[in-house]
Scaffold this active site. Structure first.
Site, PDB file in Angstrom:
ATOM      1  N   MET A   1      35.074  -5.629  49.754  1.00  0.00           N
ATOM      2  CA  MET A   1      35.518  -4.775  50.865  1.00  0.00           C
ATOM      3  C   MET A   1      35.644  -3.324  50.394  1.00  0.00           C
ATOM      4  SD  MET A   1      37.915  -7.074  53.271  1.00  0.00           S
ATOM      5  CE  MET A   1      39.446  -6.929  52.391  1.00  0.00           C
TER       6      MET A   1
ATOM      7  N   TYR B   1      36.475   0.150  47.995  1.00  0.00           N
ATOM      8  CA  TYR B   1      37.593   0.764  47.260  1.00  0.00           C
ATOM      9  C   TYR B   1      37.668   0.093  45.892  1.00  0.00           C
ATOM     10  CZ  TYR B   1      41.372   4.075  47.142  1.00  0.00           C
ATOM     11  OH  TYR B   1      42.137   5.167  46.845  1.00  0.00           O
TER      12      TYR B   1
ATOM     13  N   HIS C   1      36.420  -5.655  40.616  1.00  0.00           N
ATOM     14  CA  HIS C   1      35.095  -5.721  41.257  1.00  0.00           C
ATOM     15  C   HIS C   1      33.984  -5.497  40.238  1.00  0.00           C
ATOM     16  CE1 HIS C   1      37.616  -4.142  44.780  1.00  0.00           C
ATOM     17  NE2 HIS C   1      37.134  -5.276  45.258  1.00  0.00           N
TER      18      HIS C   1
ATOM     19  N   GLN D   1      40.444 -18.557  48.140  1.00  0.00           N
ATOM     20  CA  GLN D   1      39.184 -18.110  48.752  1.00  0.00           C
ATOM     21  C   GLN D   1      37.985 -18.654  47.969  1.00  0.00           C
ATOM     22  OE1 GLN D   1      38.234 -13.981  50.249  1.00  0.00           O
ATOM     23  NE2 GLN D   1      37.424 -13.781  48.181  1.00  0.00           N
TER      24      GLN D   1
ATOM     25  N   SER E   1      43.959  -4.696  42.437  1.00  0.00           N
ATOM     26  CA  SER E   1      43.699  -4.940  43.859  1.00  0.00           C
ATOM     27  C   SER E   1      43.552  -3.600  44.561  1.00  0.00           C
ATOM     28  CB  SER E   1      44.867  -5.718  44.474  1.00  0.00           C
ATOM     29  OG  SER E   1      44.817  -5.647  45.884  1.00  0.00           O
TER      30      SER E   1
HETATM   31  P1  AMP Z   1      37.908  -7.643  47.905  1.00  0.00           P
HETATM   32  O1  AMP Z   1      37.192  -6.344  47.890  1.00  0.00           O
HETATM   33  O2  AMP Z   1      39.380  -7.539  47.694  1.00  0.00           O
HETATM   34  O3  AMP Z   1      37.526  -8.514  49.086  1.00  0.00           O
HETATM   35  O4  AMP Z   1      37.399  -8.437  46.625  1.00  0.00           O
HETATM   36  C1  AMP Z   1      36.027  -8.664  46.406  1.00  0.00           C
HETATM   37  C2  AMP Z   1      35.852  -9.629  45.269  1.00  0.00           C
HETATM   38  O5  AMP Z   1      36.450  -9.095  44.085  1.00  0.00           O
HETATM   39  C3  AMP Z   1      36.543 -10.978  45.529  1.00  0.00           C
HETATM   40  O6  AMP Z   1      35.717 -12.019  45.032  1.00  0.00           O
HETATM   41  C4  AMP Z   1      37.815 -10.846  44.742  1.00  0.00           C
HETATM   42  O7  AMP Z   1      38.348 -12.078  44.330  1.00  0.00           O
HETATM   43  C5  AMP Z   1      37.342 -10.038  43.554  1.00  0.00           C
HETATM   44  N1  AMP Z   1      38.480  -9.385  42.906  1.00  0.00           N
HETATM   45  C6  AMP Z   1      39.416  -8.587  43.492  1.00  0.00           C
HETATM   46  N2  AMP Z   1      40.353  -8.203  42.601  1.00  0.00           N
HETATM   47  C7  AMP Z   1      40.011  -8.795  41.431  1.00  0.00           C
HETATM   48  C8  AMP Z   1      40.591  -8.791  40.111  1.00  0.00           C
HETATM   49  N3  AMP Z   1      41.707  -8.126  39.836  1.00  0.00           N
HETATM   50  N4  AMP Z   1      39.971  -9.506  39.152  1.00  0.00           N
HETATM   51  C9  AMP Z   1      38.844 -10.206  39.424  1.00  0.00           C
HETATM   52  N5  AMP Z   1      38.243 -10.233  40.628  1.00  0.00           N
HETATM   53  C10 AMP Z   1      38.811  -9.537  41.614  1.00  0.00           C
END
Ligand code: AMP
Length: 282
Positions: free
Chosen positions: A30, A32, A37, A153, A185
């Site tokens: 998503m 940012y 990521h 998820q 995050s």
């Molecule tokens: P998001 O942009 O929050 O939807 O996350 C996109 C992907 O990145 C998802 O598969 C998340 O689980 C992964 N992700 C987000 N934060 C972390 C983190 N701290 N460590 C590893 N993977 C992450």
């Protein structure tokens, strides 16, 4: 690096790459972007000829009153970071590209998605499964990379892939943390200075739990109690949505700690809701 907004144009381009025999690794996000990521991107780079990253804040996975409108966005910065990582393709659609007028088909996993996040964010996983399946159909990846940060998820997506015979390998990647243990995050930017300090409580509670297990504690309910009592000492943790010790495959409360269990935690601070998890070693 090529940036696509239109789904059909991206699909046409991918089909051409596949005819040339190129493998495709895919990282849905998503935006940012942070090092969590980028760790998925690096893993995808190692294992595939072509890497596709999507950036799309998916409205259908946000509930009413959640943070869809204020979710942090910075496409220019994200593109710079991805360029530096050597990403081949970025897919950054608009809402109308993914949900044109009259859109009416959704995908729902009905077991693993019921409890925990599913209970506190009704409809969340339906939105997640729907967008992920759409993205898979557009990108046609050989492998797709998801973080263990969102452990439920990851499990729900793996189940959808199995149940619907999707021809894609799901790769789970470890949680990337800040130096003080807070899981990275995009939502961490919401935290005030004092909230940011107290947000380390989650990681500290996992350290405590891991220590108790190493010392011989095997009762999951007692471990949950210890974690809750620890988290309650932090005044800016205003609510604990859940603290649970579950079997890694079932996501149901474990009966005994044997080495295949995870702690799942979700708490609310005044400006952000935090989720995190920990694999217990025995
Ligand atoms: P998001 O942009 O929050 O939807 O996350 C996109 C992907 O990145 C998802 O598969 C998340 O689980 C992964 N992700 C987000 N934060 C972390 C983190 N701290 N460590 C590893 N993977 C992450």
């Amino acid at each position: 690096m090529q940036v696509f907004q239109n789904p059909q144009e991206l699909t046409n381009f991918i089909k051409k790459l596949k005819r040339e025999g190129k493998s495709v690794g895919f990282v849905p996000t998503m935006g940012y972007l942070h090092n969590g990521h980028l760790s998925l991107v690096r893993c995808a780079k190692k294992e595939n000829d072509t890497v596709v990253v999507s950036i799309f804040v998916n409205p259908t996975q946000f509930g009413k009153g959640e943070d869809f409108d204020r979710y942090p966005r910075d496409l220019d910065r994200d593109l710079r970071l991805l360029q530096k990582e050597g990403v081949d393709i970025v897919f950054a659609p608009q809402i109308e590209d993914m949900y044109p007028e009259g859109f009416s088909t959704f995908v729902e996993e009905t077991k693993l998605s019921q409890r925990w996040e599913g209970e506190f964010r009704p409809g969340h996983f339906k939105g997640v499964c729907t967008i992920v399946l759409k993205l898979f159909n557009i990108v046609k990846p050989d492998k797709a990379y998801f973080g263990e940060k969102d452990f439920q998820q990851l499990k729900v997506i793996q189940k959808m892939v199995k149940d619907l015979n999707l021809d894609v390998e799901i790769v789970g990647c470890p949680i990337v943390r800040e130096d003080d243990g807070l899981a990275m995050s995009s939502r961490n930017v919401y935290l005030s200075e004092e909230e940011r300090k107290q947000a380390t409580a989650l990681y500290q509670s996992f350290q405590l739990a891991q220590k108790l297990v190493k010392e011989g504690l095997r009762d999951p309910r007692r471990l949950e109690e210890e974690i809750i009592n620890f988290l309650k000492k932090f005044p800016l943790i205003k609510r604990i949505d859940y603290v649970t010790v579950v079997g890694e495959d079932t996501l149901e409360p474990a009966e005994e700690i044997k080495g295949k269990e995870r702690i799942l935690v979700a708490v609310r601070m005044p400006s952000a809701r935090l989720i995190d998890n920990w694999k217990l070693e025995v």
